[in-house]
Design a protein around this motif. Structure first.
Motif, PDB file in Angstrom:
ATOM      1  N   SER A  48      39.561  -1.937 -16.502  1.00 46.17           N
ATOM      2  CA  SER A  48      39.824  -2.777 -17.671  1.00 46.17           C
ATOM      3  C   SER A  48      38.958  -4.027 -17.677  1.00 46.17           C
ATOM      4  CB  SER A  48      41.312  -3.153 -17.705  1.00 46.17           C
ATOM      5  OG  SER A  48      42.106  -1.997 -17.813  1.00 46.17           O
ATOM      6  N   VAL A  49      37.835  -3.965 -16.978  1.00 44.73           N
ATOM      7  CA  VAL A  49      36.823  -5.021 -16.985  1.00 44.73           C
ATOM      8  C   VAL A  49      35.475  -4.327 -17.183  1.00 44.73           C
ATOM      9  CG1 VAL A  49      38.068  -6.743 -15.625  1.00 44.73           C
ATOM     10  CG2 VAL A  49      36.786  -4.954 -14.455  1.00 44.73           C
ATOM     11  N   PRO A  50      34.509  -4.990 -17.837  1.00 45.91           N
ATOM     12  CA  PRO A  50      33.272  -4.298 -18.211  1.00 45.91           C
ATOM     13  C   PRO A  50      32.146  -4.484 -17.208  1.00 45.91           C
ATOM     14  CG  PRO A  50      33.356  -6.403 -19.319  1.00 45.91           C
ATOM     15  CD  PRO A  50      34.607  -6.323 -18.474  1.00 45.91           C
ATOM     16  N   GLY A  51      31.110  -3.654 -17.358  1.00 44.26           N
ATOM     17  CA  GLY A  51      29.853  -3.873 -16.656  1.00 44.26           C
ATOM     18  C   GLY A  51      29.700  -3.053 -15.392  1.00 44.26           C
ATOM     19  N   ALA A  52      28.446  -2.648 -15.138  1.00 42.55           N
ATOM     20  CA  ALA A  52      28.152  -1.896 -13.916  1.00 42.55           C
ATOM     21  C   ALA A  52      28.455  -2.719 -12.671  1.00 42.55           C
ATOM     22  CB  ALA A  52      26.691  -1.460 -13.924  1.00 42.55           C
ATOM     23  N   HIS A  53      28.284  -4.038 -12.761  1.00 41.61           N
ATOM     24  CA  HIS A  53      28.565  -4.875 -11.587  1.00 41.61           C
ATOM     25  C   HIS A  53      30.033  -4.782 -11.193  1.00 41.61           C
ATOM     26  CE1 HIS A  53      29.454  -7.370 -15.072  1.00 41.61           C
ATOM     27  NE2 HIS A  53      30.131  -8.201 -14.310  1.00 41.61           N
ATOM     28  N   ASN A  54      30.915  -4.582 -12.177  1.00 40.50           N
ATOM     29  CA  ASN A  54      32.329  -4.436 -11.834  1.00 40.50           C
ATOM     30  C   ASN A  54      32.643  -3.064 -11.261  1.00 40.50           C
ATOM     31  OD1 ASN A  54      33.705  -6.909 -12.199  1.00 40.50           O
ATOM     32  ND2 ASN A  54      33.432  -6.721 -14.417  1.00 40.50           N
ATOM     33  N   VAL A  55      31.830  -2.066 -11.568  1.00 37.43           N
ATOM     34  CA  VAL A  55      31.968  -0.780 -10.881  1.00 37.43           C
ATOM     35  C   VAL A  55      31.663  -0.967  -9.395  1.00 37.43           C
ATOM     36  CG1 VAL A  55      31.076   1.564 -10.692  1.00 37.43           C
ATOM     37  CG2 VAL A  55      31.469   0.561 -12.953  1.00 37.43           C
ATOM     38  N   ALA A  56      30.586  -1.697  -9.094  1.00 41.00           N
ATOM     39  CA  ALA A  56      30.265  -1.984  -7.688  1.00 41.00           C
ATOM     40  C   ALA A  56      31.394  -2.780  -7.035  1.00 41.00           C
ATOM     41  CB  ALA A  56      28.949  -2.744  -7.590  1.00 41.00           C
ATOM     42  N   ASN A  57      31.940  -3.764  -7.756  1.00 45.13           N
ATOM     43  CA  ASN A  57      33.061  -4.534  -7.215  1.00 45.13           C
ATOM     44  C   ASN A  57      34.254  -3.624  -6.909  1.00 45.13           C
ATOM     45  OD1 ASN A  57      31.660  -6.967  -7.438  1.00 45.13           O
ATOM     46  ND2 ASN A  57      32.457  -7.399  -9.482  1.00 45.13           N
ATOM     47  N   ALA A  58      34.519  -2.671  -7.812  1.00 47.80           N
ATOM     48  CA  ALA A  58      35.642  -1.759  -7.613  1.00 47.80           C
ATOM     49  C   ALA A  58      35.441  -0.870  -6.399  1.00 47.80           C
ATOM     50  CB  ALA A  58      35.848  -0.913  -8.868  1.00 47.80           C
ATOM     51  N   LEU A  59      34.216  -0.388  -6.191  1.00 55.13           N
ATOM     52  CA  LEU A  59      33.929   0.415  -5.007  1.00 55.13           C
ATOM     53  C   LEU A  59      34.214  -0.386  -3.737  1.00 55.13           C
ATOM     54  CD1 LEU A  59      30.557   2.133  -6.038  1.00 55.13           C
ATOM     55  CD2 LEU A  59      32.862   3.117  -6.141  1.00 55.13           C
ATOM     56  N   ALA A  60      33.820  -1.657  -3.737  1.00 50.63           N
ATOM     57  CA  ALA A  60      34.065  -2.513  -2.573  1.00 50.63           C
ATOM     58  C   ALA A  60      35.559  -2.665  -2.320  1.00 50.63           C
ATOM     59  CB  ALA A  60      33.417  -3.878  -2.804  1.00 50.63           C
ATOM     60  N   ALA A  61      36.324  -2.921  -3.385  1.00 49.73           N
ATOM     61  CA  ALA A  61      37.765  -3.121  -3.237  1.00 49.73           C
ATOM     62  C   ALA A  61      38.467  -1.845  -2.780  1.00 49.73           C
ATOM     63  CB  ALA A  61      38.352  -3.604  -4.562  1.00 49.73           C
ATOM     64  N   ILE A  62      38.090  -0.723  -3.365  1.00 50.37           N
ATOM     65  CA  ILE A  62      38.686   0.559  -2.961  1.00 50.37           C
ATOM     66  C   ILE A  62      38.392   0.834  -1.494  1.00 50.37           C
ATOM     67  CG2 ILE A  62      38.540   3.059  -3.292  1.00 50.37           C
ATOM     68  CD1 ILE A  62      37.990   2.438  -6.303  1.00 50.37           C
ATOM     69  N   GLY A  63      37.126   0.640  -1.095  1.00 55.00           N
ATOM     70  CA  GLY A  63      36.759   0.868   0.298  1.00 55.00           C
ATOM     71  C   GLY A  63      37.518  -0.026   1.254  1.00 55.00           C
ATOM     72  N   ALA A  64      37.698  -1.294   0.888  1.00 52.66           N
ATOM     73  CA  ALA A  64      38.402  -2.239   1.759  1.00 52.66           C
ATOM     74  C   ALA A  64      39.869  -1.868   1.916  1.00 52.66           C
ATOM     75  CB  ALA A  64      38.272  -3.651   1.202  1.00 52.66           C
ATOM     76  N   CYS A  65      40.497  -1.465   0.813  1.00 57.44           N
ATOM     77  CA  CYS A  65      41.924  -1.128   0.873  1.00 57.44           C
ATOM     78  C   CYS A  65      42.164   0.148   1.672  1.00 57.44           C
ATOM     79  CB  CYS A  65      42.488  -1.001  -0.538  1.00 57.44           C
ATOM     80  SG  CYS A  65      42.642  -2.592  -1.392  1.00 57.44           S
ATOM     81  N   ILE A  66      41.269   1.120   1.547  1.00 54.51           N
ATOM     82  CA  ILE A  66      41.397   2.339   2.346  1.00 54.51           C
ATOM     83  C   ILE A  66      41.187   2.017   3.830  1.00 54.51           C
ATOM     84  CG2 ILE A  66      40.359   4.591   2.814  1.00 54.51           C
ATOM     85  CD1 ILE A  66      39.810   4.796  -0.213  1.00 54.51           C
ATOM     86  N   ALA A  67      40.226   1.130   4.113  1.00 54.94           N
ATOM     87  CA  ALA A  67      39.991   0.714   5.501  1.00 54.94           C
ATOM     88  C   ALA A  67      41.195  -0.022   6.077  1.00 54.94           C
ATOM     89  CB  ALA A  67      38.753  -0.172   5.579  1.00 54.94           C
ATOM     90  N   ALA A  68      41.990  -0.649   5.195  1.00 56.83           N
ATOM     91  CA  ALA A  68      43.201  -1.351   5.641  1.00 56.83           C
ATOM     92  C   ALA A  68      44.390  -0.407   5.792  1.00 56.83           C
ATOM     93  CB  ALA A  68      43.546  -2.464   4.652  1.00 56.83           C
ATOM     94  N   GLY A  69      44.158   0.887   5.552  1.00 57.49           N
ATOM     95  CA  GLY A  69      45.195   1.864   5.827  1.00 57.49           C
ATOM     96  C   GLY A  69      45.951   2.386   4.634  1.00 57.49           C
ATOM     97  N   LEU A  70      45.525   2.088   3.408  1.00 56.95           N
ATOM     98  CA  LEU A  70      46.239   2.541   2.218  1.00 56.95           C
ATOM     99  C   LEU A  70      45.761   3.916   1.778  1.00 56.95           C
ATOM    100  CD1 LEU A  70      46.607  -0.634   2.237  1.00 56.95           C
ATOM    101  CD2 LEU A  70      47.014  -0.423  -0.207  1.00 56.95           C
ATOM    102  N   ASP A  71      46.637   4.635   1.094  1.00 62.89           N
ATOM    103  CA  ASP A  71      46.334   5.968   0.600  1.00 62.89           C
ATOM    104  C   ASP A  71      45.284   5.915  -0.502  1.00 62.89           C
ATOM    105  OD1 ASP A  71      47.053   8.900   0.025  1.00 62.89           O
ATOM    106  OD2 ASP A  71      47.488   7.933  -1.899  1.00 62.89           O
TER     107      ASP A  71
END
Length: 468
Positions: free
Chosen positions: A276-299
């Protein structure tokens, strides 16, 4: 972690100071503070919000510092000559920087996630905060921006969360070198580019930070970050990129004016995600957040579902409103990468861009001069217009070796429509006066919360012009 001691924040309204004060107050500490903006009557709503948390506010005249037991935290913008600092020295109060206090809290957490990079730190931190909250992990979060997901009438400036869980999430700052104070369990490295320091200094700071983590999430779509990743232990590194092979890859991006969708390829599976936010840069931001949360042990599936509910940060490509067919956007862009990403996002759809960029200091202008000029020359299209007022000035002694007028002269020499109007109100009024239906006006800059008021004034002008 506050050991029952009272804390006094000098510059408590700053974007990095306010959330820390909110965290300490939420943990039961005695917190007070002062701020130049409070003394000058600017942004009263911000200080009312602090008072509502039980934080006492004082004039920045030394009157709030009354005991040697007080721990004094000063923002980087505060000089030793400020009366509060003079009084603290006189009483022998212990002193800490903002970063020292934050690092103390961060390093003591059972599980810490540190978000680094020249651009995108606050957004990635906000995305992680929302995912963890949505999945009931109850994190403590220190962010430099207001997270819109958490704004409520009783929390209008939600740049911090005070959680009861084991997680502490924070963006970490390279501009003053304080990133060296943090020892993260999970580290995120978004990108590396010029802002306040040379690339050589940045490579050392970011590389050392990433190397300390149990798991590091690195954007190999960014050349500098990819180079740093080569020096990291591959068993403790997870990579992400757009349209390239990585542990987390985004492909088939479908932009919308204020959203974007993509295919996430991860672990041999593909998931379609809509942000719900625009731009390719936010896709990169989302990849970072997803990766961090999975590394923290989330499904992984739960993480991918949760991030789609992230609604953004205040002043990050924030639509203020539309009048007479003209959209007004408030944006934090202040370095070449951030501004370029905003202009790219706007240029994905038709319409002229009328941009006002208020530089966040004379020092950054000097450091980024060549890169800023090259970026604007490349990213501005025929018909776009750029206005640069003078840099924000908060007091103190500064060297004015490179000015807004110098930058404008360089950009204009490339054939782009770029103009210097020293007074920002006059510059904004000019854009409102020339705007036509279909145009997008974007107000950009950092270290000055009143830019949001300026953006609102542009919308007000457009609405008045539409009535005439």
């Amino acid at each position: 972690m506050h050991n029952g001691k009272p804390h006094f924040f000098v510059g408590i309204g700053g974007s990095g100071m306010m959330p820390l004060a909110m965290i300490l107050a939420g943990q039961g500490a005695s917190v007070a503070g002062s701020d130049r903006s409070l003394d000058s009557g600017r942004l009263p709503a911000k200080f009312d919000a602090l008072r509502s948390l039980g934080i006492d506010l004082f004039a920045q005249d030394g009157s709030g510092i009354v005991s040697a037991d007080q721990v004094v935290i000063a923002s980087a913008a505060v000089e030793d000559s400020v009366p509060d600092m003079v009084q603290a020295a006189k009483l022998g109060c212990p002193r800490m920087t903002r970063a020292e206090l934050n690092a103390k809290l961060f390093n003591a957490a059972p599980l810490s996630i540190g978000v680094a990079g020249t651009s995108g730190k606050s957004t990635v931190t906000g995305m992680i905060a929302w995912i963890l909250h949505r999945l009931d992990r109850d994190p403590t979060v220190m962010n430099g921006a207001v997270m819109k997901n958490f704004v409520r009438p009783e929390a209008p400036f939600a740049s911090a969360l005070v959680g009861g869980g084991d997680l502490y999430v924070s963006e970490v700052d390279e501009s003053d070198g304080s990133i060296a104070l943090y020892t993260p369990h999970v580290a995120v490295l978004n990108n590396v580019s010029l802002d306040h320091k040379s690339l050589e200094e940045l490579r050392a700071l970011f590389g050392d930070f990433a190397g300390k983590a149990r798991t590091t999430i690195v954007n190999i779509g960014d050349a500098e970050s990819a180079e740093l990743a080569r020096a990291l232990d591959p068993t403790r590194t997870r990579t992400f990129a757009i349209d390239a092979d990585a542990d987390l890859s985004a492909r088939n991006l479908t932009p919308e004016p204020f959203a974007i969708s993509f295919d996430l390829e991860m672990g041999g599976t593909t998931r379609r995600i809509r942000l719900s936010v625009p731009g390719a840069h936010n896709v990169a931001n989302a990849l970072a957040a997803i990766g961090a949360c999975i590394a923290a042990g989330l499904d992984a599936d739960s993480v991918c579902e949760a991030i789609q509910g992230f609604t953004g940060l205040r002043r990050r490509f924030e639509l203020v409103g539309t009048a007479n067919g003209v959209a007004v956007i408030d944006d934090f862009g202040h370095n070449p990468d951030k501004i370029g990403a905003t202009l790219d996002t706007l240029h994905a759809f038709p319409g002229r861009i009328l941009a006002l960029f208020q530089p966040h200091g004379y020092g950054p202008l000097k450091v980024m001069r060549r890169e800023l000029v090259a970026m604007f020359a490349e990213k501005l299209s025929a018909g776009d217009q750029l206005m640069l007022p003078d840099p924000v000035y908060q007091g103190g002694t500064v060297a004015r070796e490179v000015t807004s007028a110098d930058i404008i002269a360089d950009i204009a020499a490339t054939g782009r429509d770029a103009r210097h109007i020293p007074d920002r109100a006059a510059a904004a009024a000019h854009l409102a006066a020339i705007a036509q239906p279909g145009d997008r006006i974007v107000i950009m800059g950092a270290r000055d919360d009143t830019l949001s008021l300026l953006a609102q004034s542009v919308l007000d002008d457009l609405e008045r012009n539409a009535v005439k």
